[in-house]
Design an enzyme around this catalytic site. Structure first.
Site, PDB file in Angstrom:
ATOM      1  N   GLN D 126      15.350  12.622  45.759  1.00 31.76           N
ATOM      2  CA  GLN D 126      15.603  13.794  46.436  1.00 31.76           C
ATOM      3  C   GLN D 126      14.931  15.048  45.989  1.00 31.76           C
ATOM      4  OE1 GLN D 126      19.336  16.030  46.855  1.00 31.76           O
ATOM      5  NE2 GLN D 126      20.039  14.514  47.867  1.00 31.76           N
ATOM      6  N   GLY D 127      14.387  15.771  46.991  1.00 30.25           N
ATOM      7  CA  GLY D 127      13.561  16.883  46.405  1.00 30.25           C
ATOM      8  C   GLY D 127      14.181  18.189  47.091  1.00 30.25           C
ATOM      9  N   GLU D 244      27.344  10.211  51.789  1.00 35.55           N
ATOM     10  CA  GLU D 244      27.991   9.093  50.971  1.00 35.55           C
ATOM     11  C   GLU D 244      29.748   9.411  51.286  1.00 35.55           C
ATOM     12  OE1 GLU D 244      30.142   9.941  48.261  1.00 35.55           O
ATOM     13  OE2 GLU D 244      29.833  11.974  48.600  1.00 35.55           O
ATOM     14  N   SER D 372      28.356  23.550  41.320  1.00 34.84           N
ATOM     15  CA  SER D 372      29.007  23.664  40.086  1.00 34.84           C
ATOM     16  C   SER D 372      30.612  23.758  40.259  1.00 34.84           C
ATOM     17  CB  SER D 372      28.423  24.664  39.230  1.00 34.84           C
ATOM     18  OG  SER D 372      29.045  26.132  39.996  1.00 34.84           O
ATOM     19  N   ASN D 373      31.334  23.618  39.190  1.00 34.57           N
ATOM     20  CA  ASN D 373      32.896  24.083  39.439  1.00 34.57           C
ATOM     21  C   ASN D 373      33.005  25.069  40.116  1.00 34.57           C
ATOM     22  OD1 ASN D 373      33.438  21.451  38.189  1.00 34.57           O
ATOM     23  ND2 ASN D 373      34.161  22.431  36.246  1.00 34.57           N
TER      24      ASN D 373
END
Lengths: 401, 353, 353, 401
Positions: D126-127, D244, D372-373
């Site tokens: 993946q880019g 997914e 991120s979190n």
């Protein structure tokens, strides 16, 4: 005699005095007691302590007990903590906030009028906070209008400690709305018996009513009872707030350290003296308490040396508030179901009474009042770590979220 | 959540919302008995709703949202035991309960023993015992479950006021209480199974209650942050506060998922020993979560949260008590670990290199 | 901080800053021996600086800031022992050390026993043992401190690479090593006192190192947040991140205050048993703090912190190792609690109502 | 056969197949192994799994193994976790991201060209991410200029998983700077052997090089390898990222649960099997792992029922990332000094390898990558809890703090 020797001599003197003078059994006596009895007990202890000169070490030379260096004051606070003497919470505003404000910013006339009264046991309260102002003093709205030689005050104050017993009040009011918000504040001295003043104690979640609201309905204060110029209230208030100079947290962290055995006693009572899980939690707490003591101590040393940096005080307060919460929380865990049964409250005690759920609730006084943990984190990150403030221009129209 | 559960949730919430936070105990009790809420787990064959433990937990969650003072939780436990007892007596008891007669039980420790057909011992954390005619208790040796008449000789109750103002707990002392004068619900093996199930149900119900309480507390806090303006911005705009709310939300949703996941998997299998250990995990997680949420939410309320008249503290105090009821977090954590250690003998052992 | 300590700090920092983060071990070692840094705790009478444990900790803090690879810490411990040994041999050893000869020691477990005047056993966590001629070790029974020549028969060293890339640890095994061929530093009661003091110093030094490391890590992180722009604002403007930095700052300052407060009170009193327990508290607090700071700082760096070429991970790995050296946090916490329990017998017992 | 029975039958079938097909001892074999051996092992496992039809249950009916419901896919993931099979990390982008993007947004021609290759083992990467873009896809700067029937690409991508082994790349580039930033993105399919492409593996703090940077120097891609319209890249990328559908976290939380006995094994090895302090920590972790499993499960159920709400995915990911960190951290504590000795790394394993310090480092992949979190907390508070976003107008001039 070297400074060190003098300090050590003072320590021994204070320790000996406290040993024979701290009222025995005051904790039991102050548990589930009516306010009046509490007030009487505070007065008795105040008279003893001030007569001995230990209530006013921070006053100037010439006053009873006065003229002590900050290092000497620290010794007295440490020894009071060590002896587990009652806290003089009813007189704190008078002895520190009122007195220091008068010494620093008052007129000779004002000092003459009020300081002797303080020594004789007059009680003062602070009228700074307002509903919805939180930590934002600049947004105060209680209004004073100048009429001739008097100010006429209308509005409301909140979170005033023990205002229901106070003879006088340090009052911060708005006299001007036109300029920057801080510039419109004025500082007054108010006799609480003045017509139009009413006080409503706030019932706390602990069951105590340590705080009160004060309402002002056309309350008149003479211009001569103004401290500083009209519009200089912000600066005078800073002097008030700086008056205890870190001593309170030296006392409180030391008291916390001396209170650690209370946890051990609870462990014994609840049969978990040998529980390794409790040992680990206790061990961590001991280290945190030790760190809190060292922080408070270092802060005072810095003040003594004139080395204080912006943010230092915030770190001490934030760390103390967190550690105090952990202390009480561990007590609650050790106490188990027992700690959930209502055990009443203890007046004028330290933060650690061994009534763990009470202590847990009480610990919020330190994480919320006097600049909440969140405000301290702002100060540390912005003024100490140099992280940017959000620009003041970033505002929403009021009410719009 | 199934359609039926959603219905149950909605109708319960309407009643609880209308009653308000920590509403009067006896009024809500009358209302909920009239509405038939006690029938929720009772099988259809006995005139109940047969909505199962999921149904009961859905309702406990709603009662927790309102910090209900009414002793619904112990009553539901007692009812579960009654439904499992001998048919002949069962119907009489059910009739009495459905008519609003409270049977309470012990939410903390029950320590009893029998000798010479007499019961001795005590139970702690018996909710609203002064309003109940009977209390459901069991012996240390797990071979007897009994409904004790609280008005008979040898039985004494003592009020034990708690910091939590929303539940009234009592100690019950039994001194040479003749068994013959009281009703035996189960004996021997069936008592053992019943006691295990009751312990698990108690854990699930306390967890559900905690989840509901945490939900309201967070909602109240966000409302406060949205409303309260400081430095000309609503507090809700401050990212540090937003992130704390996000963490709380995640924990609450996790507790909820954990509770209903366990119930979905185990509902038909109440006597499975895994039921008990799952229940402990859920109870520990949910009540710890509730305390953490309540603790931080009070902080986010600032000074106003410290005032007795604001409901903040009621949540925190209920959370603290719930953490201690049934079994403390430390004890439960240890249970979970020992269960894993025991079951990790050979299992998966080839896995670790 | 006194003027002298400030001087020491400034001069050390200049050297460490110039060398850079995790600079080459042998270069820094040469430099620090040449600069006389090994003399910092040595009494003036023996040609040292006599800056005491405070002086040494000030320097360890600076070395920690730079994640120094050089084995300054074990060397300082060995030197302390040598200064306390018999005069006749002492001067020879000091000469050798000041000339740059490394004597190392054990930062983890030392498990030795003597029989028939021969030493058997092993030591773990011996830093840079391959660069040292001698290692300072002691027996389990605390009655012997000995300088073992690493090149003599019966002595074997094994490299034990760690995740921490800034320190090189070794195991040392002793197999029937004749005592006569090695130098005994202390025996009997004086050995016991010396071993206790060495343990305390090791704790204080590791704590100082951790404090320095945490300081740099936080500074680096704030720098990163100031620089990195996201959604057109520097990350440093996001309040949630600011508050985390504030909490970290408070913990770092607390650790520093705790360390130097303990040293101020105990400096003249190294053999006081309180010295050992204080040292454990400080070590536990500071190394736990370092791990927490490093853990959160790596997170605040985002993806770049996960790259090997960025120094972030060096801090985290050093922190993790330091937590385990000397004694784990769990063990130390337990020590502190037991000490309190033991001393809470009658003390203050009238206090609790 | 009822749906429930069919699902249960599938579960038994998959379980039986896995029991006889999961390579034994793969963990040992993949410890401290060279990348090439790892790639070979991944390929072997891919061929086995895809031949059995278990690699592509999410592909449409008609394709090998395809046409499975989400509930059936979930069963396969659960069983793969239960059997502790190797993770197919080298093929994940091909099987999910590339395939789903092609099925959903590709042309028939593109599907024909690429999908068979995926089944035959072509590796995709993946880019998307770029240095300094972090979680802010709208700020991507890698540029594609249209020249006739080709795009010419210059720029740099980063954090591309296993790009050094990839045959193809899903590439998000900027084709326009004039409008709103999201509208200028275009989605391309790139052959990694194209002239001007170079890959530099990023050495990770674990010692692994799971990620790589990709550099583009006048790289040409035919217009027919564009997915969607020019400027529609943002929308296509969303399809890629959604492909997914929560299955990964079902697998990973289940794997975490099955990995709990590893901690017990470490306790035995380190002699703390009977330590009550460790018991408490372990007990808390068990509950957290259970909660994480339930969350992932509930999320997938919601997707199956079409009930997904905004923020749901963020809660699952945030909670998993925190729990995974706690898992590894407990391993580190149990491991004591032993866990600090370098033990190398295990390739293609789960997050829990029993090399605790490695696992601890690896756990950052979940708290930082893929949002991120901190980003998840923003989403939860703003989009789920309805707390206000900071207005977009609140910006600083670039570089000014």
């Amino acid at each position: 005699m070297t400074t060190e020797n003098r300090i050590e001599a003072l320590r021994q003197e204070v320790r000996a005095w406290l040993e024979s003078n701290v009222p025995t059994g005051w904790r039991e006596a102050m548990t589930n007691v009516e306010q009046d009895a509490f007030v009487a007990a505070q007065r008795d202890w105040f008279v003893k302590l001030s007569t001995a000169g230990y209530a006013t070490p921070h006053w100037p030379q010439g006053w009873l007990g006065g003229g002590r260096s900050l290092a000497e004051q620290k010794v007295i606070f440490e020894e009071v903590a060590r002896a587990d003497a009652p806290r003089l919470i009813l007189y704190f505003v008078a002895l520190y906030h009122a007195a220091c404000t008068l010494f620093e910013c008052g007129t000779d006339q004002q000092r003459e009028k009020y300081l002797d009264g303080i020594l004789q046991g007059k009680i003062w309260c602070q009228g700074f906070s307002e509903p919805n102002a939180g930590s934002d003093l600049a947004s105060l709205r209680t209004k004073a209008e100048r009429r001739g030689d008097r100010y006429v005050i209308n509005g409301q104050k909140i979170w005033s400690t023990m205002a229901q017993y106070a003879d006088y009040c340090l009052l911060l009011v708005r006299t001007d709305n036109s300029g920057p918000p801080q510039a419109g504040l004025t500082y007054l001295l108010l006799d609480m018996k003045t017509k139009g003043v009413s006080v409503r104690p706030i019932s706390q979640i602990t069951g105590d009513d340590e705080f009160a609201e004060i309402f002002f309905d056309d309350v008149e204060v003479a211009v001569e009872d103004r401290v500083g110029e009209e519009g200089a209230g912000w600066a005078v208030a800073q002097a008030t707030l700086a008056s205890e100079r870190g001593l309170t947290l030296v006392e409180l962290t030391q008291r916390m350290r001396y209170a650690l055995p209370m946890l051990v006693q609870s462990m014994r009572q609840n049969g978990c003296e040998h529980d390794p899980v409790v040992h680990r939690d206790l061990g961590k707490l001991i280290a945190n308490v030790d760190a809190a003591c060292a922080l408070a101590d270092q802060y005072l040393m810095k003040r003594i040396m004139g080395d204080e940096q912006v943010g230092d005080a915030s770190i001490v307060k934030l760390f103390y508030a967190k550690t105090l919460r952990e202390f009480a929380a561990l007590g609650v865990r050790i106490g188990g179901l027992q700690a959930q049964y209502y055990s009443g409250f203890m007046r004028g005690a330290t933060q650690e009474t061994g009534h763990w759920t009470l202590d847990f609730m009480n610990s919020y006084n330190w994480s919320i009042a006097g600049g909440s943990n969140e405000v301290q984190r702002n100060i540390i990150s912005e003024r100490m770590l140099g992280m940017p403030r959000e620009p003041k221009s970033w505002q929403l129209a009021e009410g719009k979220a | 959540m199934s359609f039926e559960l959603k219905e149950l949730q909605d109708s319960t919430r309407r009643v609880i919302d209308a009653a308000g936070i920590a509403a009067d105990e006896s009024e809500l009790w009358s209302q909920l008995t009239e509405l038939g809420w006690l029938m929720v787990t009772v099988p259809e064959s006995l005139g109940g709703l047969e909505a199962g433990v999921q149904g009961a937990c859905t309702m406990h969650c709603e009662l927790g949202r309102g910090l209900a003072r009414a002793p619904y939780l112990p009553a539901m436990l007692a009812l579960d035991a009654i439904c499992g007892s001998e048919q002949s007596e069962r119907d009489t008891w059910l009739e009495q309960v459905f008519a609003g007669g409270l049977i309470t039980t012990c939410l903390a420790e029950c320590s009893l023993h029998v000798s010479d057909s007499r019961l001795d011992g005590s139970a702690t954390g018996v909710q609203s015992a002064d309003s109940a005619q009977h209390v459901l208790l069991w012996t240390d040796s797990n071979d007897l479950v009994v409904l004790v008449d609280l008005r008979k000789p040898g039985v004494a109750i003592t009020a034990k006021p708690t910091w939590d103002l929303t539940r009234r707990l009592f100690d019950v002392e039994l001194d040479q209480v003749p068994l013959s004068e009281h009703h035996i619900v189960a004996e021997g093996e069936s008592a053992r199974v019943m006691i295990q199930r009751l312990a698990a149900l108690r854990d699930f119900y306390l967890a559900a209650d905690a989840i509901g309480g945490a939900q309201t507390m967070l909602e109240m806090t966000i409302e406060h942050l949205q409303t309260r303006v400081q430095f000309k911005r609503p507090l809700a705009l401050f990212q540090a506060l937003k992130h704390r709310c996000a963490d709380m939300k995640a924990s609450i949703v996790a507790a909820e998922a954990m509770l209903f996941d366990a119930l979905r998997r185990l509902e038909g299998d109440l006597d499975n020993p895994q039921f008990g250990i799952k229940a402990r995990g859920v109870k520990m997680f949910a009540t710890t979560m509730f305390t953490q949420v309540a603790e931080d939410c009070l902080q986010l309320h600032g000074g106003i949260g410290m005032a007795d008249e604001h409901p903040c503290h009621l949540f925190l105090k209920r959370a603290l008590l719930s953490e201690q009821l049934s079994g403390s977090g430390a004890a439960y954590a240890s249970n979970l670990a020992l269960d894993l250690i025991e079951n990790s003998g050979n299992l998966q052992s080839g896995k670790c290199a």
